[in-house]
Design a protein around this motif. Structure first.
Motif, short mmCIF file in Angstrom:
data_model
loop_
_atom_site.label_atom_id
_atom_site.label_comp_id
_atom_site.label_asym_id
_atom_site.label_seq_id
_atom_site.Cartn_x
_atom_site.Cartn_y
_atom_site.Cartn_z
N THR A 52 9.90 20.94 108.03
CA THR A 52 9.34 19.90 108.27
C THR A 52 11.35 18.55 107.98
O THR A 52 11.97 19.30 108.34
CB THR A 52 9.54 19.39 106.51
OG1 THR A 52 10.25 20.49 105.53
CG2 THR A 52 7.54 19.68 106.26
N PRO A 98 8.59 10.62 106.40
CA PRO A 98 8.36 12.54 106.56
C PRO A 98 8.03 13.12 108.30
O PRO A 98 7.93 12.64 108.85
CB PRO A 98 7.34 12.78 106.28
CG PRO A 98 7.82 11.22 104.35
CD PRO A 98 7.74 10.47 106.27
N THR A 127 6.60 16.15 110.93
CA THR A 127 6.72 18.33 111.00
C THR A 127 6.39 17.22 112.45
O THR A 127 5.57 16.80 112.92
CB THR A 127 5.67 18.51 110.47
OG1 THR A 127 5.57 19.87 111.05
CG2 THR A 127 4.39 18.00 110.72
N PHE A 177 3.87 18.88 100.82
CA PHE A 177 5.69 18.70 100.81
C PHE A 177 5.84 17.85 99.58
O PHE A 177 5.56 16.72 98.95
CB PHE A 177 6.29 18.11 102.16
CG PHE A 177 5.90 16.64 102.25
CD1 PHE A 177 6.75 16.02 102.00
CD2 PHE A 177 4.85 16.33 103.70
CE1 PHE A 177 6.11 14.40 102.11
CE2 PHE A 177 4.47 14.74 103.54
CZ PHE A 177 5.26 14.12 103.00
#
Length: 604
Positions: free
Chosen positions: A297, A340, A342, A476
């Motif tokens: 992440t 965010p 990933t 998350f």
């Protein structure tokens, strides 16, 4: 890259090249998609073709084709037999030529009379003018396998074709992990950059002169996580700092892209900040360690401008402390956007079989005959409740519940409908409790008389397979600690900011490492970001025409890529930037090697 994965890629290319001249050619029609799937041993129905070729589809590339093959299983003999039994009206294992012809020309992918005759030529017709269903199915499967074998043999024998579709190095699995390692710089974190040499030891065949001029080799040896030093230290007295947090979730969408919420962060005055993001462990099933805890992440911090052009990258979490990704520094007073991220190396679209092979029971009938939710489903619904309870107060506001509704149904619950919920389900302070959330889902099951179909739609939308495993999502949590002022966070909609995240990601790569020109191209540059735990590459095409870059990672070791393939091609339009790939170690406790050769290919 495991040998089985490389062989799979080779098989995919062989099927593709049985229909197209190059793996860089695009599938441009539904008919072509049908042909290439059949060449790969699939038997696509109308529904399957419509699933991948919608009214908005104009083309599919080789990467898309590989992803489809992962989701669609090969046609098995037993599956064909089930279809033929429907035509076997006498249940004696035989059907007539006329019945078969009618079926093939009037339903599904309708065949011409010539195609029907070609299919029927595979079958042996007995004296009564009938064909043996079992033998016919065996012949069909055998013919498909023979086509695949012929395509593989053609590709294996044609060196020119293999160079075109696999790069300057001919396809061959790495001899051993030792051989792979030897091609990288032996120094820890060492990096070398050179053209592919004529006497290169990484291939048993010399690359062409053109490939040498247009190739760029990048080799990096990365240390194991256990030997890394220089982690960002947690500030002393952190427990006394002002703190806010917000939860969220990465979701893998139908097109294999990854989406998540984004957030506004407000800082009232200049202050020291300690920012972290990490996968969120859901504690209801301690007997099953969450697979998503190893998902990488990051969070990018950008100024909150009104437009993309007004926003600028401020910082992002680079350092890692166990599952936490960390940034520490100072932020001025103002409002920022938290994005965010990933990489997609460890969170990917799953094979269709993982969703449908087996199913856990969701609903059962009580002694009174009323539907009720099974304990397994209640555990999962409790997990989902935690995922969408963004502020962690144990209640769902209307805004939080609507994020769930948009994800699962595409619709919002308005205030009038929320008032009806308040009358029927357990609420507190005009917010839905965990018990109320259970009651709402039970009502849906009751209205369908226990039919779990709608419940499965909800669960699959939230990333669960039919064994109730969370495989296409990663919860998350973002934590913000400020030394001198109280920060605050607010979630933004799911569908906002994809371009902004891409801009932040590209800036994080170009601002930290210099560009290296692709040999033979003055206007095509490769940027390679090398963090402690991730490598990312970016292609910048400043030319006035598109460029196709062939990427070969076959000599890498202990690695996984966001592309899911060792060899692929990227088409970069004129005057644009494009992220090429992200790479992570498979096993972080071991040294890993990134060895990538980028080669320019001629336009087709």
């Amino acid at each position: 890259m495991p040998k089985s994965t490389m062989c799979y890629e080779f098989s995919c290319r062989a099927a593709y090249l049985a229909v197209f001249r190059s793996s860089l050619s695009n599938i441009s029609s539904k008919q072509q998609l049908c042909r290439v799937l059949q060449q790969a041993g699939r038997n696509p129905s109308h529904a399957i073709l419509n699933k991948y070729w919608t009214s908005r589809t104009s083309k599919l590339n080789f990467d898309d084709f590989c992803e489809i093959l992962k989701c669609e299983q090969k046609t098995e003999e037993a599956e064909l037999m089930r279809a033929f039994r429907k035509l076997d009206v006498n249940c004696d294992g035989y059907i007539t030529h006329s019945v078969l012809e009618k079926a093939l020309t009037s339903s599904g992918e309708k065949m011409t009379a010539e195609e029907v005759n070609a299919v029927c030529s595979l079958a042996e017709i007995n004296k009564d003018g009938k064909l043996d269903c079992a033998e016919f199915c065996r012949q069909l499967v055998s013919t498909a396998e023979q086509c695949q074998t012929a395509a593989l043999e053609k590709l294996e024998a044609d060196a020119k074709l293999k160079r075109q579709n696999f790069g300057s190095q001919l396809y061959s699995p790495p001899k051993s992990s030792v051989a792979s390692a030897s091609s990288a710089s032996p120094a820890q974190h060492g990096e070398s950059d050179s053209t592919a040499k004529k006497d290169s030891q990484s291939s048993s065949h010399p690359p062409s002169a053109r490939s040498r001029r247009s190739s760029l080799s990048n080799s990096v040896t990365m240390a194991s996580s256990s030997s890394k030093a220089g982690k960002v230290q947690e500030p002393s007295g952190l427990q006394d700092w002002h703190h806010c947090f917000m939860k969220g979730c990465f979701f893998v969408d139908d097109n294999s892209s990854i989406s998540s919420l984004q957030y506004h962060l407000h800082i009232p005055q200049k202050t020291s900040v300690y920012l972290t993001i990490q996968p969120l462990s859901l504690s209801h099933r301690p007997d099953k360690p969450p697979a998503w805890m190893n998902v990488d992440t990051a969070v990018f911090v950008m100024t909150a401008g009104e437009t993309k052009e007004d926003s600028a990258l401020v910082c992002f979490t680079e350092s890692k402390d166990k599952e936490k990704y960390v940034w520490k520094g100072e932020l001025n007073a103002g409002t920022y956007r938290l994005l965010p991220f990933t990489s997609g190396c460890r969170l990917k679209k799953q094979n269709k079989s993982s969703f449908s092979d087996k199913s856990v029971k969701l609903v059962y009938k009580t002694d009174t005959g009323e539907p009720d939710l099974t304990s397994e489903l209640r555990e999962v619904l409790s997990e989902i409740f935690e995922m969408i309870d963004l502020d962690g107060n144990g209640l769902l506001s209307l805004d939080e519940y609507n994020l769930f509704e948009l994800r699962t149904s595409g619709e919002k619950c308005d205030r009038d409908a929320w008032a009806v919920c308040k009358e029927n389900f357990d609420m507190r302070k005009n917010q839905l409790t965990r018990q109320g959330f259970m009651e709402l889902n039970l009502m849906e099951a009751t209205e369908k008389d226990g039919d779990p179909t709608d419940l499965w739609v909800t669960l699959e939308s939230m990333g669960y397979n039919h064994m109730l495993e969370l495989v296409e999502a990663c919860p998350f949590q973002i934590d913000v600690h400020c030394e001198g002022t109280q920060p605050s966070m607010q979630p933004l909609c799911l569908d906002l900011g994809t371009k902004l995240l891409n801009q932040a990601l590209q800036k994080s790569i170009t601002s930290r490492f210099g560009a290296k020109a692709l040999r033979g191209h003055d206007n095509v540059f490769i940027y390679t970001y090398r963090g402690d735990h991730r490598i990312s590459s970016l292609i910048v095409n400043k030319a006035n025409q598109k460029v196709t870059v062939h990427v070969n990672n076959e000599q890498s070791r202990n690695w996984c890529s966001s592309r899911g393939m060792a060899v692929f091609a990227v088409e970069v339009p004129a005057r644009t930037k494009m992220v090429c790939q992200h790479v992570l170690p498979i096993n972080e406790k071991q040294e890993w090697v990134y060895n990538c050769v980028e080669t320019s290919l001629p336009s087709t």
